[in-house]
Design a protein around this motif. Structure first.
Motif, PDB file in Angstrom:
ATOM      1  N   LEU A 196      27.660  39.109  32.987  1.00 23.25           N
ATOM      2  CA  LEU A 196      27.884  39.794  34.258  1.00 23.25           C
ATOM      3  C   LEU A 196      28.261  38.713  35.261  1.00 23.25           C
ATOM      4  CD1 LEU A 196      27.805  42.393  35.990  1.00 23.25           C
ATOM      5  CD2 LEU A 196      25.415  41.831  36.499  1.00 23.25           C
ATOM      6  N   LEU A 197      29.529  38.711  35.681  1.00 23.10           N
ATOM      7  CA  LEU A 197      30.019  37.753  36.667  1.00 23.10           C
ATOM      8  C   LEU A 197      29.883  38.369  38.049  1.00 23.10           C
ATOM      9  CD1 LEU A 197      31.614  35.136  37.434  1.00 23.10           C
ATOM     10  CD2 LEU A 197      33.679  36.550  37.240  1.00 23.10           C
ATOM     11  N   VAL A 198      29.335  37.603  38.981  1.00 26.01           N
ATOM     12  CA  VAL A 198      29.198  38.061  40.364  1.00 26.01           C
ATOM     13  C   VAL A 198      30.204  37.280  41.204  1.00 26.01           C
ATOM     14  CG1 VAL A 198      27.608  38.444  42.285  1.00 26.01           C
ATOM     15  CG2 VAL A 198      26.751  38.498  39.924  1.00 26.01           C
ATOM     16  N   SER A 199      31.368  37.892  41.403  1.00 27.38           N
ATOM     17  CA  SER A 199      32.456  37.254  42.134  1.00 27.38           C
ATOM     18  C   SER A 199      33.573  38.273  42.345  1.00 27.38           C
ATOM     19  CB  SER A 199      33.005  36.059  41.338  1.00 27.38           C
ATOM     20  OG  SER A 199      34.043  35.415  42.045  1.00 27.38           O
ATOM     21  N   HIS A 200      34.447  37.973  43.293  1.00 22.57           N
ATOM     22  CA  HIS A 200      35.641  38.786  43.527  1.00 22.57           C
ATOM     23  C   HIS A 200      36.883  38.084  43.005  1.00 22.57           C
ATOM     24  CE1 HIS A 200      32.770  39.851  46.789  1.00 22.57           C
ATOM     25  NE2 HIS A 200      33.165  41.071  46.493  1.00 22.57           N
ATOM     26  N   ASP A 201      36.739  36.863  42.548  1.00 24.84           N
ATOM     27  CA  ASP A 201      37.806  35.896  42.336  1.00 24.84           C
ATOM     28  C   ASP A 201      38.614  36.113  41.059  1.00 24.84           C
ATOM     29  OD1 ASP A 201      39.365  33.585  42.301  1.00 24.84           O
ATOM     30  OD2 ASP A 201      37.721  32.305  42.937  1.00 24.84           O
ATOM     31  N   ALA A 202      39.925  36.258  41.218  1.00 29.17           N
ATOM     32  CA  ALA A 202      40.845  36.439  40.094  1.00 29.17           C
ATOM     33  C   ALA A 202      40.932  35.205  39.204  1.00 29.17           C
ATOM     34  CB  ALA A 202      42.244  36.775  40.618  1.00 29.17           C
TER      35      ALA A 202
END
Length: 184
Positions: free
Chosen positions: A110-116
């Motif tokens: 589960l990645l917590v980020s908005h980053d492409a």
């Protein structure tokens, strides 16, 4: 720890920058920041398995916020303070390397980020029954995550990571529309 588990990788810089620059237009107040223990609790319930929280910090200036690091440790996170050159995005590079290292492990992410910037490394994790998802504020999450077919868990609506409602403007499904929220 043996057996399958979920790794929660937190890009705290990205979440804080999105809150401050894109949503609030100022530095977030403490009550406007996520309650990070709720994120790992959510991840544990989501896939019903143990969770390891990794919180990536930029320590390139030679220092890191000791009180925040102590709070992360108390919540069961493993703080990862990284340092590098001024032209390096140390948190992004650290998360990318971690995602690449997870390819050979029997673990969910589960990645917590908005980053492409993480899309290619997340794509490499897909398949073989591995669960891969992103937690973010939905309207700020990269469209590349959608293109990969990743589950997206909204930090406010799904995870309930905030103590106060955020001033978000977003598309609301008519089925989910509650006029009472706008009449307060």
């Amino acid at each position: 720890m043996s057996g399958r588990r979920t790794f929660v990788l937190v890009d705290g810089e990205n979440i804080d920058a999105t809150l401050g620059n894109s949503l609030l237009g100022r530095r977030p107040l403490p009550e406007e920041r996520p309650r990070w223990e709720r994120v790992t609790d959510y991840a544990e319930e989501l896939w019903d398995q143990p969770v390891t929280g990794l919180f990536f910090l930029n320590a390139s200036n030679g220092q890191f916020p000791q009180p925040f690091v102590q709070a992360l440790l108390a919540m069961g996170y493993r703080p990862i303070p990284l340092a590098g050159r001024a032209d390096e995005k140390v948190v992004d590079i650290g998360i990318q390397r971690t995602l690449q290292a997870l390819v050979g492990r029997d673990a969910d992410v589960l990645l917590v980020s908005h980053d492409a910037d993480f899309a290619d490394d997340l794509a490499a994790l897909l398949g073989d029954g591995r669960r891969v998802a992103v937690a973010a504020l939905r309207e700020y999450a990269s469209s590349r995550f959608d293109a990969l077919g990743l589950e997206l868990h909204d930090l406010e609506d799904d995870v309930a990571a905030f103590n106060v409602p955020l001033p978000r403007v977003r598309i609301i499904s008519l089925d989910d529309f509650d006029p009472e929220q706008f009449l307060r």
